[in-house]
Design a protein around this motif. Structure first.
Motif, PDB file in Angstrom:
ATOM      1  N   ARG A   1       0.789  -1.241  -0.128  1.00 33.77           N
ATOM      2  CA  ARG A   1      -0.166   0.059   0.278  1.00 33.77           C
ATOM      3  C   ARG A   1       0.870   1.342   0.217  1.00 33.77           C
ATOM      4  NH1 ARG A   1      -5.380   1.193   1.454  1.00 33.77           N
ATOM      5  NH2 ARG A   1      -5.655  -0.682   0.491  1.00 33.77           N
ATOM      6  N   ALA A   2       1.885   1.132   0.705  1.00 30.73           N
ATOM      7  CA  ALA A   2       2.953   2.608   0.771  1.00 30.73           C
ATOM      8  C   ALA A   2       3.465   2.618  -0.390  1.00 30.73           C
ATOM      9  CB  ALA A   2       3.847   2.287   2.018  1.00 30.73           C
ATOM     10  N   LEU A   3       3.979   1.827  -0.920  1.00 33.07           N
ATOM     11  CA  LEU A   3       4.652   1.885  -2.540  1.00 33.07           C
ATOM     12  C   LEU A   3       3.255   2.275  -3.559  1.00 33.07           C
ATOM     13  CD1 LEU A   3       7.220  -0.866  -2.283  1.00 33.07           C
ATOM     14  CD2 LEU A   3       7.485   1.471  -2.133  1.00 33.07           C
ATOM     15  N   CYS A   4       2.266   1.934  -3.304  1.00 37.02           N
ATOM     16  CA  CYS A   4       1.443   2.280  -4.417  1.00 37.02           C
ATOM     17  C   CYS A   4       0.935   3.705  -4.231  1.00 37.02           C
ATOM     18  CB  CYS A   4      -0.042   1.417  -4.214  1.00 37.02           C
ATOM     19  SG  CYS A   4       0.377  -0.192  -4.846  1.00 37.02           S
TER      20      CYS A   4
ATOM     21  N   VAL B   1       2.789  -1.828  -8.297  1.00 35.76           N
ATOM     22  CA  VAL B   1       3.376  -2.906  -7.763  1.00 35.76           C
ATOM     23  C   VAL B   1       2.730  -4.346  -7.920  1.00 35.76           C
ATOM     24  CG1 VAL B   1       4.490  -3.943  -5.435  1.00 35.76           C
ATOM     25  CG2 VAL B   1       4.077  -1.346  -5.935  1.00 35.76           C
ATOM     26  N   GLN B   2       3.370  -5.260  -8.232  1.00 30.30           N
ATOM     27  CA  GLN B   2       2.758  -6.491  -8.751  1.00 30.30           C
ATOM     28  C   GLN B   2       3.230  -7.616  -7.582  1.00 30.30           C
ATOM     29  OE1 GLN B   2       0.866  -8.002 -11.232  1.00 30.30           O
ATOM     30  NE2 GLN B   2       0.877  -9.437  -9.799  1.00 30.30           N
ATOM     31  N   PRO B   3       2.163  -8.130  -6.906  1.00 25.11           N
ATOM     32  CA  PRO B   3       2.415  -8.964  -5.742  1.00 25.11           C
ATOM     33  C   PRO B   3       2.480 -10.340  -6.272  1.00 25.11           C
ATOM     34  CG  PRO B   3       0.208  -8.120  -5.776  1.00 25.11           C
ATOM     35  CD  PRO B   3       0.906  -7.644  -6.861  1.00 25.11           C
TER      36      PRO B   3
ATOM     37  N   CYS C   1      -3.089  -3.362  -3.099  1.00 22.40           N
ATOM     38  CA  CYS C   1      -2.396  -2.753  -4.253  1.00 22.40           C
ATOM     39  C   CYS C   1      -3.251  -2.684  -5.453  1.00 22.40           C
ATOM     40  CB  CYS C   1      -1.139  -3.390  -4.527  1.00 22.40           C
ATOM     41  SG  CYS C   1      -1.263  -4.829  -5.282  1.00 22.40           S
ATOM     42  N   GLY C   2      -4.315  -3.252  -5.469  1.00 16.71           N
ATOM     43  CA  GLY C   2      -5.236  -3.188  -6.708  1.00 16.71           C
ATOM     44  C   GLY C   2      -4.820  -4.163  -7.861  1.00 16.71           C
TER      45      GLY C   2
END
Length: 435
Positions: free
Chosen positions: A26-29, A35-37, A54-55
Protein backbone atom coordinates in the motif's frame (compact mmCIF):
# COMPACT_ATOMS: atom_id res chain seq x y z
CA UNK A 1 11.43 -7.25 -19.37
CA UNK A 2 10.71 -8.26 -15.77
CA UNK A 3 10.21 -5.69 -13.06
CA UNK A 4 12.88 -5.80 -10.33
CA UNK A 5 11.65 -7.67 -7.29
CA UNK A 6 12.00 -8.58 -3.64
CA UNK A 7 11.05 -11.58 -1.53
CA UNK A 8 9.55 -10.76 1.88
CA UNK A 9 10.48 -13.80 3.96
CA UNK A 10 11.17 -14.84 7.54
CA UNK A 11 12.85 -17.52 9.65
CA UNK A 12 9.44 -19.03 10.53
CA UNK A 13 5.70 -18.56 10.34
CA UNK A 14 4.06 -16.01 12.62
CA UNK A 15 6.81 -13.39 12.50
CA UNK A 16 4.77 -10.63 10.81
CA UNK A 17 5.46 -11.17 7.09
CA UNK A 18 1.89 -10.41 6.07
CA UNK A 19 1.74 -7.13 8.01
CA UNK A 20 4.95 -6.01 6.35
CA UNK A 21 3.82 -7.21 2.92
CA UNK A 22 0.46 -5.44 3.02
CA UNK A 23 1.88 -2.24 4.46
CA UNK A 24 4.68 -2.19 1.90
CA UNK A 25 2.33 -2.82 -1.03
CA UNK A 26 0.00 0.00 0.00
CA UNK A 27 2.75 2.48 0.87
CA UNK A 28 4.54 2.00 -2.45
CA UNK A 29 1.26 2.33 -4.34
CA UNK A 30 0.57 5.56 -2.46
CA UNK A 31 3.97 6.73 -3.74
CA UNK A 32 2.77 6.20 -7.32
CA UNK A 33 4.41 2.86 -8.07
CA UNK A 34 2.69 -0.02 -9.87
CA UNK A 35 3.49 -3.02 -7.68
CA UNK A 36 2.87 -6.63 -8.72
CA UNK A 37 2.36 -8.99 -5.77
CA UNK A 38 3.05 -12.73 -5.66
CA UNK A 39 2.67 -15.42 -3.01
CA UNK A 40 5.23 -18.17 -2.61
CA UNK A 41 3.64 -21.55 -2.01
CA UNK A 42 0.09 -22.88 -2.12
CA UNK A 43 -1.64 -20.47 0.30
CA UNK A 44 -5.25 -19.87 -0.80
CA UNK A 45 -5.99 -16.76 1.28
CA UNK A 46 -3.11 -14.25 1.15
CA UNK A 47 -3.43 -13.32 -2.57
CA UNK A 48 -6.83 -11.69 -1.93
CA UNK A 49 -5.26 -9.49 0.76
CA UNK A 50 -2.47 -8.54 -1.64
CA UNK A 51 -5.01 -7.45 -4.23
CA UNK A 52 -6.86 -5.37 -1.67
CA UNK A 53 -3.58 -3.65 -0.75
CA UNK A 54 -2.38 -2.70 -4.23
CA UNK A 55 -5.21 -3.21 -6.71
CA UNK A 56 -3.44 -5.84 -8.80
CA UNK A 57 -4.25 -9.56 -8.83
CA UNK A 58 -1.70 -11.57 -6.86
CA UNK A 59 -0.51 -14.94 -8.17
CA UNK A 60 0.88 -18.01 -6.41
CA UNK A 61 4.34 -19.25 -7.39
CA UNK A 62 5.32 -22.76 -6.35
CA UNK A 63 8.57 -24.47 -7.25
CA UNK A 64 7.26 -27.93 -6.30
CA UNK A 65 3.90 -27.86 -8.07
CA UNK A 66 4.85 -25.72 -11.08
CA UNK A 67 7.36 -26.21 -13.88
CA UNK A 68 10.01 -23.51 -14.31
CA UNK A 69 8.27 -22.49 -17.53
CA UNK A 70 4.94 -21.99 -15.77
CA UNK A 71 6.61 -19.96 -13.02
CA UNK A 72 8.19 -17.73 -15.67
CA UNK A 73 4.84 -17.32 -17.42
CA UNK A 74 3.12 -16.30 -14.21
CA UNK A 75 5.92 -13.89 -13.29
CA UNK A 76 5.40 -12.28 -16.68
CA UNK A 77 2.16 -10.92 -15.19
CA UNK A 78 4.43 -8.24 -13.72
CA UNK A 79 4.76 -6.66 -17.19
CA UNK A 80 3.99 -2.98 -16.77
CA UNK A 81 4.76 -2.97 -13.05
CA UNK A 82 7.55 -0.93 -11.50
CA UNK A 83 8.28 -3.49 -8.83
CA UNK A 84 7.42 -7.12 -8.00
CA UNK A 85 7.10 -8.17 -4.37
CA UNK A 86 6.58 -11.78 -3.29
CA UNK A 87 5.49 -12.90 0.17
CA UNK A 88 7.18 -16.05 1.37
CA UNK A 89 5.61 -18.95 3.22
CA UNK A 90 6.76 -20.53 6.49
CA UNK A 91 10.52 -20.12 6.88
CA UNK A 92 12.66 -18.95 3.95
CA UNK A 93 14.24 -22.37 3.34
CA UNK A 94 11.25 -24.53 4.32
CA UNK A 95 10.05 -26.84 1.56
CA UNK A 96 9.62 -30.47 0.66
CA UNK A 97 12.71 -32.40 1.70
CA UNK A 98 14.26 -34.48 -1.05
CA UNK A 99 16.80 -37.28 -0.68
CA UNK A 100 19.51 -34.86 -1.73
CA UNK A 101 18.60 -32.52 1.12
CA UNK A 102 17.47 -29.67 -1.14
CA UNK A 103 14.18 -27.90 -0.62
CA UNK A 104 11.40 -27.80 -3.20
CA UNK A 105 8.51 -25.41 -2.78
CA UNK A 106 10.63 -23.16 -0.55
CA UNK A 107 10.53 -19.39 -0.88
CA UNK A 108 14.30 -19.50 -1.33
CA UNK A 109 13.85 -21.51 -4.55
CA UNK A 110 11.83 -18.71 -6.13
CA UNK A 111 14.04 -15.90 -4.85
CA UNK A 112 17.08 -17.68 -6.24
CA UNK A 113 15.49 -18.37 -9.63
CA UNK A 114 14.15 -14.84 -10.06
CA UNK A 115 17.18 -13.07 -8.61
CA UNK A 116 15.00 -11.39 -5.99
CA UNK A 117 16.92 -10.21 -2.91
CA UNK A 118 15.36 -11.29 0.39
CA UNK A 119 14.05 -8.90 3.02
CA UNK A 120 14.01 -11.00 6.19
CA UNK A 121 11.36 -10.14 8.79
CA UNK A 122 12.65 -11.19 12.22
CA UNK A 123 10.62 -11.32 15.42
CA UNK A 124 13.12 -9.96 17.94
CA UNK A 125 10.91 -10.29 21.01
CA UNK A 126 12.77 -12.05 23.81
CA UNK A 127 16.25 -11.42 22.40
CA UNK A 128 18.61 -8.59 21.49
CA UNK A 129 22.06 -9.03 19.90
CA UNK A 130 21.31 -12.73 19.47
CA UNK A 131 18.88 -11.87 16.67
CA UNK A 132 21.93 -11.09 14.55
CA UNK A 133 23.06 -14.71 14.81
CA UNK A 134 19.76 -15.78 13.28
CA UNK A 135 20.09 -13.26 10.45
CA UNK A 136 23.72 -14.21 9.83
CA UNK A 137 22.83 -17.89 9.70
CA UNK A 138 20.18 -17.23 7.07
CA UNK A 139 22.57 -15.08 5.05
CA UNK A 140 25.32 -17.74 5.08
CA UNK A 141 23.15 -20.82 4.65
CA UNK A 142 23.01 -20.20 0.89
CA UNK A 143 25.70 -17.74 -0.25
CA UNK A 144 24.07 -17.60 -3.69
CA UNK A 145 20.90 -16.06 -2.26
CA UNK A 146 21.31 -12.36 -1.44
CA UNK A 147 19.83 -11.06 1.81
CA UNK A 148 19.04 -7.38 1.23
CA UNK A 149 18.58 -6.76 4.94
CA UNK A 150 16.24 -7.30 7.84
CA UNK A 151 13.11 -5.69 9.22
CA UNK A 152 13.01 -6.06 12.98
CA UNK A 153 9.51 -6.79 14.26
CA UNK A 154 7.97 -6.54 17.74
CA UNK A 155 10.67 -4.24 19.10
CA UNK A 156 9.94 -3.58 22.79
CA UNK A 157 11.63 -0.20 23.38
CA UNK A 158 14.22 2.25 21.99
CA UNK A 159 16.86 0.54 24.13
CA UNK A 160 15.87 -2.85 22.76
CA UNK A 161 16.15 -1.48 19.21
CA UNK A 162 19.65 -0.09 19.89
CA UNK A 163 20.86 -3.44 21.19
CA UNK A 164 19.44 -5.38 18.25
CA UNK A 165 20.85 -2.89 15.76
CA UNK A 166 24.25 -3.17 17.41
CA UNK A 167 24.25 -6.92 16.86
CA UNK A 168 23.19 -6.54 13.21
CA UNK A 169 25.95 -3.98 12.65
CA UNK A 170 28.51 -6.42 14.07
CA UNK A 171 27.23 -9.12 11.69
CA UNK A 172 27.19 -6.77 8.69
CA UNK A 173 23.42 -7.13 8.17
CA UNK A 174 21.59 -3.96 7.00
CA UNK A 175 18.54 -2.98 9.06
CA UNK A 176 15.76 -1.77 6.76
CA UNK A 177 13.20 -1.14 9.49
CA UNK A 178 12.39 -1.58 13.17
CA UNK A 179 8.70 -2.06 13.98
CA UNK A 180 7.53 -1.47 17.55
CA UNK A 181 5.30 -4.06 19.17
CA UNK A 182 1.66 -3.33 18.17
CA UNK A 183 -0.96 -5.88 19.15
CA UNK A 184 -3.71 -3.92 17.42
CA UNK A 185 -2.25 -4.54 13.95
CA UNK A 186 -2.85 -8.30 13.84
CA UNK A 187 -5.38 -9.78 11.42
CA UNK A 188 -8.06 -12.21 12.68
CA UNK A 189 -7.42 -15.90 12.02
CA UNK A 190 -9.30 -19.19 11.91
CA UNK A 191 -8.39 -22.84 11.30
CA UNK A 192 -6.97 -22.46 7.76
CA UNK A 193 -5.14 -19.19 8.41
CA UNK A 194 -6.32 -15.60 8.11
CA UNK A 195 -10.01 -14.80 7.96
CA UNK A 196 -10.72 -14.18 4.28
CA UNK A 197 -10.24 -10.68 2.90
CA UNK A 198 -13.90 -10.48 1.88
CA UNK A 199 -14.95 -11.11 5.51
CA UNK A 200 -12.74 -8.47 7.12
CA UNK A 201 -15.00 -5.72 8.52
CA UNK A 202 -12.73 -2.79 7.57
CA UNK A 203 -9.86 -4.16 5.53
CA UNK A 204 -8.96 -0.98 3.65
CA UNK A 205 -8.53 0.95 6.88
CA UNK A 206 -6.43 -1.85 8.37
CA UNK A 207 -4.11 -1.88 5.35
CA UNK A 208 -3.84 1.92 5.44
CA UNK A 209 -2.75 1.61 9.09
CA UNK A 210 -0.10 -0.94 8.07
CA UNK A 211 1.18 1.43 5.38
CA UNK A 212 1.46 4.32 7.84
CA UNK A 213 3.23 2.01 10.30
CA UNK A 214 5.79 1.02 7.63
CA UNK A 215 6.34 4.65 6.63
CA UNK A 216 7.08 5.61 10.23
CA UNK A 217 9.41 2.73 11.02
CA UNK A 218 11.00 1.41 7.80
CA UNK A 219 13.28 2.87 5.15
CA UNK A 220 11.07 2.58 2.07
CA UNK A 221 13.71 4.15 -0.17
CA UNK A 222 16.35 1.61 0.84
CA UNK A 223 13.86 -1.24 0.39
CA UNK A 224 13.00 -0.05 -3.13
CA UNK A 225 16.66 0.35 -4.03
CA UNK A 226 17.41 -3.22 -2.92
CA UNK A 227 15.11 -4.70 -5.59
CA UNK A 228 16.73 -6.67 -8.40
CA UNK A 229 15.96 -9.56 -10.71
CA UNK A 230 16.84 -11.59 -13.77
CA UNK A 231 15.10 -11.65 -17.12
CA UNK A 232 13.09 -14.81 -17.74
CA UNK A 233 10.96 -15.94 -20.64
CA UNK A 234 7.22 -15.59 -20.27
CA UNK A 235 5.85 -16.97 -23.50
CA UNK A 236 4.43 -20.21 -22.10
CA UNK A 237 0.80 -21.05 -21.53
CA UNK A 238 -1.15 -21.03 -18.29
CA UNK A 239 -3.13 -24.22 -17.45
CA UNK A 240 -6.04 -24.74 -19.90
CA UNK A 241 -9.70 -24.58 -18.86
CA UNK A 242 -11.64 -27.75 -18.05
CA UNK A 243 -14.64 -26.52 -20.10
CA UNK A 244 -15.79 -23.63 -22.29
CA UNK A 245 -18.60 -22.32 -20.05
CA UNK A 246 -17.80 -22.81 -16.37
CA UNK A 247 -20.32 -22.04 -13.63
CA UNK A 248 -18.04 -21.10 -10.73
CA UNK A 249 -19.30 -20.89 -7.15
CA UNK A 250 -17.95 -17.69 -5.57
CA UNK A 251 -18.85 -16.44 -2.09
CA UNK A 252 -17.64 -16.69 1.51
CA UNK A 253 -18.10 -20.48 1.51
CA UNK A 254 -16.46 -21.10 -1.90
CA UNK A 255 -13.40 -18.98 -2.62
CA UNK A 256 -10.24 -21.10 -2.67
CA UNK A 257 -9.15 -21.31 -6.28
CA UNK A 258 -5.76 -20.26 -7.55
CA UNK A 259 -5.73 -16.93 -9.46
CA UNK A 260 -3.40 -18.23 -12.18
CA UNK A 261 -5.96 -20.90 -13.06
CA UNK A 262 -8.73 -18.34 -13.50
CA UNK A 263 -6.42 -16.14 -15.56
CA UNK A 264 -5.45 -19.08 -17.77
CA UNK A 265 -9.06 -20.12 -18.27
CA UNK A 266 -10.06 -16.59 -19.27
CA UNK A 267 -7.11 -16.21 -21.65
CA UNK A 268 -8.08 -19.45 -23.37
CA UNK A 269 -11.53 -18.03 -24.02
CA UNK A 270 -13.51 -19.80 -21.30
CA UNK A 271 -16.60 -18.05 -19.94
CA UNK A 272 -16.65 -17.92 -16.14
CA UNK A 273 -20.20 -17.64 -14.81
CA UNK A 274 -20.04 -16.79 -11.10
CA UNK A 275 -22.88 -17.70 -8.77
CA UNK A 276 -23.40 -17.75 -5.00
CA UNK A 277 -24.71 -20.87 -3.26
CA UNK A 278 -25.04 -18.88 -0.02
CA UNK A 279 -27.41 -16.52 -1.86
CA UNK A 280 -29.30 -19.61 -3.05
CA UNK A 281 -28.36 -19.02 -6.68
CA UNK A 282 -28.42 -21.95 -9.09
CA UNK A 283 -25.55 -22.48 -11.57
CA UNK A 284 -26.17 -21.12 -15.06
CA UNK A 285 -28.41 -23.46 -17.03
CA UNK A 286 -26.17 -23.31 -20.12
CA UNK A 287 -22.91 -24.10 -18.28
CA UNK A 288 -20.78 -26.96 -19.59
CA UNK A 289 -19.27 -27.59 -16.15
CA UNK A 290 -20.07 -26.59 -12.57
CA UNK A 291 -16.99 -26.04 -10.39
CA UNK A 292 -17.32 -25.74 -6.61
CA UNK A 293 -14.02 -24.46 -5.16
CA UNK A 294 -12.85 -25.01 -1.63
CA UNK A 295 -13.62 -22.64 1.20
CA UNK A 296 -15.51 -22.80 4.48
CA UNK A 297 -18.78 -24.72 3.91
CA UNK A 298 -18.48 -26.14 7.44
CA UNK A 299 -19.16 -22.61 8.76
CA UNK A 300 -22.27 -22.22 6.58
CA UNK A 301 -23.62 -25.79 6.48
CA UNK A 302 -27.13 -24.85 7.60
CA UNK A 303 -27.51 -22.17 4.92
CA UNK A 304 -26.20 -24.49 2.23
CA UNK A 305 -28.54 -27.28 3.28
CA UNK A 306 -31.47 -24.82 3.05
CA UNK A 307 -30.41 -23.40 -0.35
CA UNK A 308 -33.06 -25.23 -2.34
CA UNK A 309 -32.59 -23.41 -5.66
CA UNK A 310 -28.84 -23.98 -5.55
CA UNK A 311 -29.16 -27.67 -4.71
CA UNK A 312 -31.91 -28.31 -7.27
CA UNK A 313 -29.94 -26.56 -10.01
CA UNK A 314 -26.82 -28.52 -9.11
CA UNK A 315 -28.71 -31.82 -9.29
CA UNK A 316 -30.28 -30.91 -12.66
CA UNK A 317 -26.87 -30.15 -14.09
CA UNK A 318 -25.33 -33.34 -12.71
CA UNK A 319 -27.91 -35.48 -14.52
CA UNK A 320 -25.98 -35.22 -17.78
CA UNK A 321 -23.13 -32.70 -17.43
CA UNK A 322 -20.00 -32.65 -15.25
CA UNK A 323 -19.83 -31.19 -11.75
CA UNK A 324 -16.56 -31.01 -9.82
CA UNK A 325 -15.82 -29.98 -6.25
CA UNK A 326 -12.51 -29.29 -4.53
CA UNK A 327 -12.12 -29.72 -0.76
CA UNK A 328 -15.05 -27.74 0.66
CA UNK A 329 -16.85 -28.04 -2.67
CA UNK A 330 -16.28 -31.79 -2.55
CA UNK A 331 -17.86 -31.93 0.90
CA UNK A 332 -20.96 -30.11 -0.38
CA UNK A 333 -21.36 -32.65 -3.21
CA UNK A 334 -21.58 -35.41 -0.60
CA UNK A 335 -24.46 -36.90 1.34
CA UNK A 336 -23.95 -34.96 4.56
CA UNK A 337 -21.65 -32.63 6.47
CA UNK A 338 -21.32 -32.75 10.26
CA UNK A 339 -20.48 -29.34 11.75
CA UNK A 340 -18.23 -28.59 14.73
CA UNK A 341 -21.11 -29.00 17.17
CA UNK A 342 -22.04 -32.41 15.82
CA UNK A 343 -25.05 -31.24 13.83
CA UNK A 344 -25.63 -33.23 10.63
CA UNK A 345 -26.62 -31.24 7.52
CA UNK A 346 -27.85 -32.83 4.30
CA UNK A 347 -25.78 -31.76 1.29
CA UNK A 348 -26.34 -32.29 -2.45
CA UNK A 349 -26.24 -36.09 -2.26
CA UNK A 350 -24.50 -36.37 -5.64
CA UNK A 351 -21.75 -38.41 -3.97
CA UNK A 352 -22.00 -40.73 -0.98
CA UNK A 353 -19.35 -38.77 0.94
CA UNK A 354 -20.06 -37.94 4.58
CA UNK A 355 -17.58 -35.64 6.33
CA UNK A 356 -17.26 -34.39 9.90
CA UNK A 357 -15.73 -31.18 11.16
CA UNK A 358 -16.60 -32.25 14.71
CA UNK A 359 -13.88 -34.93 14.48
CA UNK A 360 -11.06 -32.58 13.57
CA UNK A 361 -7.84 -33.88 12.09
CA UNK A 362 -5.42 -31.82 10.05
CA UNK A 363 -4.64 -32.97 6.50
CA UNK A 364 -1.86 -30.89 4.99
CA UNK A 365 0.60 -31.29 2.16
CA UNK A 366 1.39 -31.37 -1.53
CA UNK A 367 -0.40 -33.94 -3.67
CA UNK A 368 0.35 -35.68 -6.95
CA UNK A 369 -2.79 -37.10 -8.57
CA UNK A 370 -3.28 -39.32 -11.60
CA UNK A 371 -6.93 -39.07 -12.68
CA UNK A 372 -8.84 -42.35 -13.04
CA UNK A 373 -11.79 -40.54 -14.65
CA UNK A 374 -12.20 -37.27 -16.55
CA UNK A 375 -12.85 -33.95 -14.83
CA UNK A 376 -14.47 -31.90 -17.54
CA UNK A 377 -11.93 -31.63 -20.36
CA UNK A 378 -9.17 -33.09 -18.15
CA UNK A 379 -8.97 -36.66 -19.44
CA UNK A 380 -8.50 -39.82 -17.41
CA UNK A 381 -4.78 -40.41 -17.04
CA UNK A 382 -3.99 -36.70 -16.62
CA UNK A 383 -1.38 -36.11 -13.93
CA UNK A 384 -1.91 -33.12 -11.67
CA UNK A 385 -0.05 -31.43 -8.87
CA UNK A 386 -1.92 -29.77 -6.07
CA UNK A 387 -2.25 -29.15 -2.36
CA UNK A 388 -4.51 -30.39 0.45
CA UNK A 389 -5.28 -28.50 3.65
CA UNK A 390 -8.38 -29.17 5.77
CA UNK A 391 -9.49 -30.43 9.17
CA UNK A 392 -12.45 -32.59 8.15
CA UNK A 393 -12.65 -36.35 8.68
CA UNK A 394 -14.28 -38.74 6.20
CA UNK A 395 -17.00 -40.82 7.86
CA UNK A 396 -18.16 -42.55 4.68
CA UNK A 397 -16.79 -42.61 1.12
CA UNK A 398 -18.60 -45.36 -0.84
CA UNK A 399 -17.98 -44.17 -4.41
CA UNK A 400 -15.21 -45.12 -6.84
CA UNK A 401 -11.93 -43.22 -6.40
CA UNK A 402 -11.28 -40.23 -8.64
CA UNK A 403 -7.50 -40.49 -8.70
CA UNK A 404 -4.44 -42.30 -7.47
CA UNK A 405 -3.04 -39.75 -5.01
CA UNK A 406 0.40 -39.59 -3.42
CA UNK A 407 2.15 -37.04 -1.24
CA UNK A 408 5.36 -35.18 -2.09
CA UNK A 409 7.46 -38.17 -1.01
CA UNK A 410 5.51 -40.59 -3.21
CA UNK A 411 3.57 -42.24 -0.35
CA UNK A 412 -0.03 -43.17 -1.13
CA UNK A 413 -2.71 -40.88 0.31
CA UNK A 414 -6.03 -42.37 1.45
CA UNK A 415 -8.06 -39.33 0.33
CA UNK A 416 -8.41 -40.34 -3.32
CA UNK A 417 -11.47 -38.25 -4.15
CA UNK A 418 -14.71 -39.74 -5.50
CA UNK A 419 -16.65 -40.13 -8.75
CA UNK A 420 -20.21 -41.10 -9.53
CA UNK A 421 -21.73 -40.55 -12.95
CA UNK A 422 -20.89 -37.00 -14.10
CA UNK A 423 -19.87 -35.91 -10.59
CA UNK A 424 -16.29 -35.80 -9.30
CA UNK A 425 -14.62 -34.37 -6.24
CA UNK A 426 -11.33 -34.34 -4.35
CA UNK A 427 -9.78 -32.90 -1.21
CA UNK A 428 -6.75 -31.66 -3.15
CA UNK A 429 -6.77 -28.26 -4.87
CA UNK A 430 -5.38 -28.41 -8.40
CA UNK A 431 -2.40 -26.13 -9.02
CA UNK A 432 -1.06 -27.31 -12.37
CA UNK A 433 -0.62 -30.30 -14.69
CA UNK A 434 2.41 -32.35 -13.68
CA UNK A 435 5.44 -32.15 -15.92
Amino acid sequence: MNAPGLMIAAPASGTGKTTVMLGLLRALCEDGLAVQPFKSGPDYIDPAFHRAACGRASFNLDSWAMTPGLIDTIVAQATGADLAIAEGSMGLYDGVASRGGAGHGASADLARRMGWPVVLVIDVSGQAQSAAATALGFARFDPGLPIAGVILNRVASPRHERLVRRGMEMAGIPVLGALPRRGDLSLPERHLGLVQAVEHPDLDRAIADYAAFLRDHADLTAIRQAAAGVVVGGGGALPPPPAQRIALARDEAFSFIYPHLLEGWRRAGAELQAFSPLADEAPAADADLVWLPGGYPELHAGRIAAASRFLAGLRRHAANRPVHGECGGYMVLGEALVDKDGGRHAMAGLLGLVTSYAQRRMHLGYRHAALLAPVGALAAGTALRGHEFHYSTILDQPDAPLAHVTDADGAAVAETGSRRGCVTGSFFHMIAPAA
